[in-house]
Design an enzyme around this catalytic site. Structure first.
Site, PDB file in Angstrom:
ATOM      1  N   LYS A 210      -6.643  67.571   1.267  1.00 40.21           N
ATOM      2  CA  LYS A 210      -6.541  69.083   0.678  1.00 40.21           C
ATOM      3  C   LYS A 210      -7.658  69.514   0.286  1.00 40.21           C
ATOM      4  O   LYS A 210      -7.952  70.666  -0.067  1.00 40.21           O
ATOM      5  CB  LYS A 210      -5.321  69.164   0.169  1.00 40.21           C
ATOM      6  CG  LYS A 210      -4.022  69.082   0.997  1.00 40.21           C
ATOM      7  CD  LYS A 210      -3.298  70.390   1.000  1.00 40.21           C
ATOM      8  CE  LYS A 210      -2.072  70.257   2.114  1.00 40.21           C
ATOM      9  NZ  LYS A 210      -1.279  69.171   1.973  1.00 40.21           N
TER      10      LYS A 210
ATOM     11  N   SER B 204       3.590  71.958  -2.937  1.00 39.64           N
ATOM     12  CA  SER B 204       4.436  70.924  -3.631  1.00 39.64           C
ATOM     13  C   SER B 204       3.534  69.913  -4.426  1.00 39.64           C
ATOM     14  O   SER B 204       4.199  68.956  -4.669  1.00 39.64           O
ATOM     15  CB  SER B 204       5.209  70.221  -2.335  1.00 39.64           C
ATOM     16  OG  SER B 204       4.282  69.989  -1.431  1.00 39.64           O
TER      17      SER B 204
ATOM     18  N   ASN C 261      -0.020  68.391  -3.377  1.00 37.53           N
ATOM     19  CA  ASN C 261      -1.850  68.146  -3.084  1.00 37.53           C
ATOM     20  C   ASN C 261      -2.606  69.299  -3.080  1.00 37.53           C
ATOM     21  O   ASN C 261      -3.765  69.133  -3.369  1.00 37.53           O
ATOM     22  CB  ASN C 261      -1.669  67.105  -1.678  1.00 37.53           C
ATOM     23  CG  ASN C 261      -1.130  65.725  -2.126  1.00 37.53           C
ATOM     24  OD1 ASN C 261      -1.272  65.013  -3.199  1.00 37.53           O
ATOM     25  ND2 ASN C 261      -0.912  65.013  -1.105  1.00 37.53           N
TER      26      ASN C 261
ATOM     27  N   ASP D   4      -9.312  58.349  22.756  1.00 40.13           N
ATOM     28  CA  ASP D   4      -8.107  58.522  23.675  1.00 40.13           C
ATOM     29  C   ASP D   4      -7.085  59.420  23.160  1.00 40.13           C
ATOM     30  O   ASP D   4      -6.637  60.198  23.705  1.00 40.13           O
ATOM     31  CB  ASP D   4      -7.644  57.394  24.374  1.00 40.13           C
ATOM     32  CG  ASP D   4      -8.695  56.548  25.075  1.00 40.13           C
ATOM     33  OD1 ASP D   4      -9.362  56.971  25.907  1.00 40.13           O
ATOM     34  OD2 ASP D   4      -8.730  55.307  24.872  1.00 40.13           O
TER      35      ASP D   4
ATOM     36  N   GLY E  54       2.605  72.223   7.473  1.00 39.39           N
ATOM     37  CA  GLY E  54       2.447  73.665   7.974  1.00 39.39           C
ATOM     38  C   GLY E  54       1.457  73.850   9.249  1.00 39.39           C
ATOM     39  O   GLY E  54       1.258  74.854   9.689  1.00 39.39           O
ATOM     40  N   GLY E  55       0.536  72.498   9.487  1.00 38.30           N
ATOM     41  CA  GLY E  55       0.008  72.395  10.398  1.00 38.30           C
ATOM     42  C   GLY E  55      -1.812  72.806  10.126  1.00 38.30           C
ATOM     43  O   GLY E  55      -2.474  72.791  11.104  1.00 38.30           O
TER      44      GLY E  55
ATOM     45  N   GLU F 184       5.381  64.698  12.406  1.00 43.00           N
ATOM     46  CA  GLU F 184       6.243  65.402  11.164  1.00 43.00           C
ATOM     47  C   GLU F 184       7.593  64.492  10.669  1.00 43.00           C
ATOM     48  O   GLU F 184       7.788  63.619  11.642  1.00 43.00           O
ATOM     49  CB  GLU F 184       6.399  66.821  11.501  1.00 43.00           C
ATOM     50  CG  GLU F 184       7.346  67.189  12.433  1.00 43.00           C
ATOM     51  CD  GLU F 184       7.635  68.391  12.621  1.00 43.00           C
ATOM     52  OE1 GLU F 184       7.477  69.651  11.812  1.00 43.00           O
ATOM     53  OE2 GLU F 184       8.459  68.771  13.794  1.00 43.00           O
TER      54      GLU F 184
ATOM     55  N   GLY G  57      12.627  67.423   9.576  1.00 40.08           N
ATOM     56  CA  GLY G  57      12.408  68.802   9.246  1.00 40.08           C
ATOM     57  C   GLY G  57      11.487  68.955  10.669  1.00 40.08           C
ATOM     58  O   GLY G  57      10.322  69.122  10.479  1.00 40.08           O
TER      59      GLY G  57
ATOM     60  N   ASP H 102      10.519  71.380  12.522  1.00 41.14           N
ATOM     61  CA  ASP H 102      10.353  72.567  12.800  1.00 41.14           C
ATOM     62  C   ASP H 102       8.917  72.702  13.564  1.00 41.14           C
ATOM     63  O   ASP H 102       9.014  73.671  14.535  1.00 41.14           O
ATOM     64  CB  ASP H 102      10.123  73.644  11.467  1.00 41.14           C
ATOM     65  CG  ASP H 102       9.138  73.041  10.590  1.00 41.14           C
ATOM     66  OD1 ASP H 102       9.077  71.883   9.964  1.00 41.14           O
ATOM     67  OD2 ASP H 102       8.110  73.739  10.496  1.00 41.14           O
TER      68      ASP H 102
ATOM     69  N   SER I  69      -3.421  60.922   5.334  1.00 44.47           N
ATOM     70  CA  SER I  69      -3.731  62.201   4.770  1.00 44.47           C
ATOM     71  C   SER I  69      -3.716  62.059   3.340  1.00 44.47           C
ATOM     72  O   SER I  69      -4.313  63.152   2.845  1.00 44.47           O
ATOM     73  CB  SER I  69      -2.827  63.310   5.184  1.00 44.47           C
ATOM     74  OG  SER I  69      -1.416  62.710   5.376  1.00 44.47           O
TER      75      SER I  69
END
Ligand SMILES: *Cc1c(COP(=O)(O)O)cnc(C)c1O
Length: 326
Positions: free
Chosen positions: A60, A85, A87, A179, A187-188, A211, A215, A217, A311
């Site tokens: 981030k 939340s 980071n 590959d 959130g992408g 994800e 969750g 979504d 991440s």
């Protein structure tokens, strides 16, 4: 696959390259790790981009620094506000401190104590809210109006997406074409930025967002073609407890990503243990999403060159001990 090109609001790979120039010498060029055990287990060659070792403990920092760097001198003087939340908050506070920009961070009352303390340690002013009853975006808008602060959202912002794409850019520069690439997804922002870099540097590479199962979504949105909103999911992946993907991240995901996969909390814990035992690195639950998908063979890695973006590594030691003991 290509983007509905030259949409003025959507970043391109040129923006990722420009972001790389801005963060150079400030953000760490994090190491790419390998593991014989992981390769034996999957039958592939896995390359782990270790953003848990990034400044502030997650990728981030890249997007936050890139966004703040582009503010006008007046806007820098007034300061920025962010909701997160954890980071993104830490990253904004840290990137603000490095650029002499005051920061106000809106955090949920149940955010991990370590993340709250780190945010304050970087000089951020912390404002708490109740994530189940209050609207953080409304609080952010109010503060930005009252104090003239610039709101920098955690993922749905072109400069943030472009900054996040620099991690995948570095990965491809270091190891060459791949590959498959697995990317942790909330959130992408990281996924969209990674996809821009991937399509420029390794066009044939298959891209998977990963994800939490509780969750899904992004998976529902990706597969249905329109953004699906869900209630706050119960998962240990606190960095991916987002309830919908962004209006800017979604079209990039839809155009450039191959699929969205999900993993369970139990798989995340197994992966955290794997990282500690075998690779000697601390990775937070959300940071394990990408590796969990590869290591549990959701898509076969056999004979493939596989990129995995780890991440982040910000996990409270007591919480970590609890996960490993449980
Ligand atoms: C924010 C975050 C994510 C999700 O990133 P998005 O850009 O919201 O998809 C994944 N892992 C970690 C460690 C994070 O901090």
């Amino acid at each position: 696959m290509s983007l509905p090109l030259s949409h003025p609001q959507l970043p391109t790979y040129d923006d990722v390259k420009a972001a790389a120039g801005r963060i150079e010498g400030v953000a760490h060029r994090t190491p790419v790790l390998t593991s014989r055990t992981a390769d034996e287990r999957t039958g592939g060659s896995l390359f782990f981009k270790a953003e848990n070792l990034q400044r502030g403990g997650s990728f981030k920092f890249r997007g936050a620094y890139n966004a703040i760097a582009q503010l006008s001198p007046e806007a820098k003087k007034r300061g920025v506000v962010a909701f997160s939340s954890g980071n993104h908050a830490q990253a904004i506070a840290y990137a603000g401190q490095l650029q002499g920009v005051p920061t106000v961070i809106i955090m949920p009352q149940d955010a991990p104590a370590m993340k709250v303390a780190a945010t304050k340690g970087y000089g951020g002013e912390v404002v708490m809210y109740d994530r189940y009853t209050e609207d953080r975006e409304a609080i952010g808008r109010r503060l930005s109006e009252e104090r003239g602060l610039t709101l920098i959202p955690p993922y749905d912002h072109e400069d943030v997406i472009a900054g996040q794409g620099t991690a995948a850019k570095e990965l491809f520069e270091e190891v060459g074409p791949l590959d498959m690439l697995f990317v942790c997804t909330g959130g992408g922002g990281l996924l969209a930025g990674s996809a821009l870099a991937t399509r420029a540097l390794s066009p044939e590479c298959r891209i998977y967002g990963v994800e939490p199962e509780a969750g899904n979504d992004a998976q529902q949105s990706f597969r249905s073609g329109s953004i699906v909103k869900i209630p706050v999911p119960a998962t240990i992946a606190d960095g991916a407890q987002t309830t919908y993907v962004g209006a800017k991240t979604f079209p990039i995901m839809r155009a450039l990503v191959d699929d969205i996969l999900t993993v369970s909390d139990a798989q995340l814990i197994d992966t955290m243990r794997f990282f500690i035992e075998r690779m000697k690195i601390v990775v937070e639950p959300t940071g394990c999403l990408s590796a969990a998908a590869a290591l549990s063979d959701l898509v076969s890695c056999k004979g493939k060159r596989v990129g995995i973006i780890i991440s982040g590594g910000n996990v409270d030691p007591r919480a970590l001990a609890g996960f490993l003991a449980g």
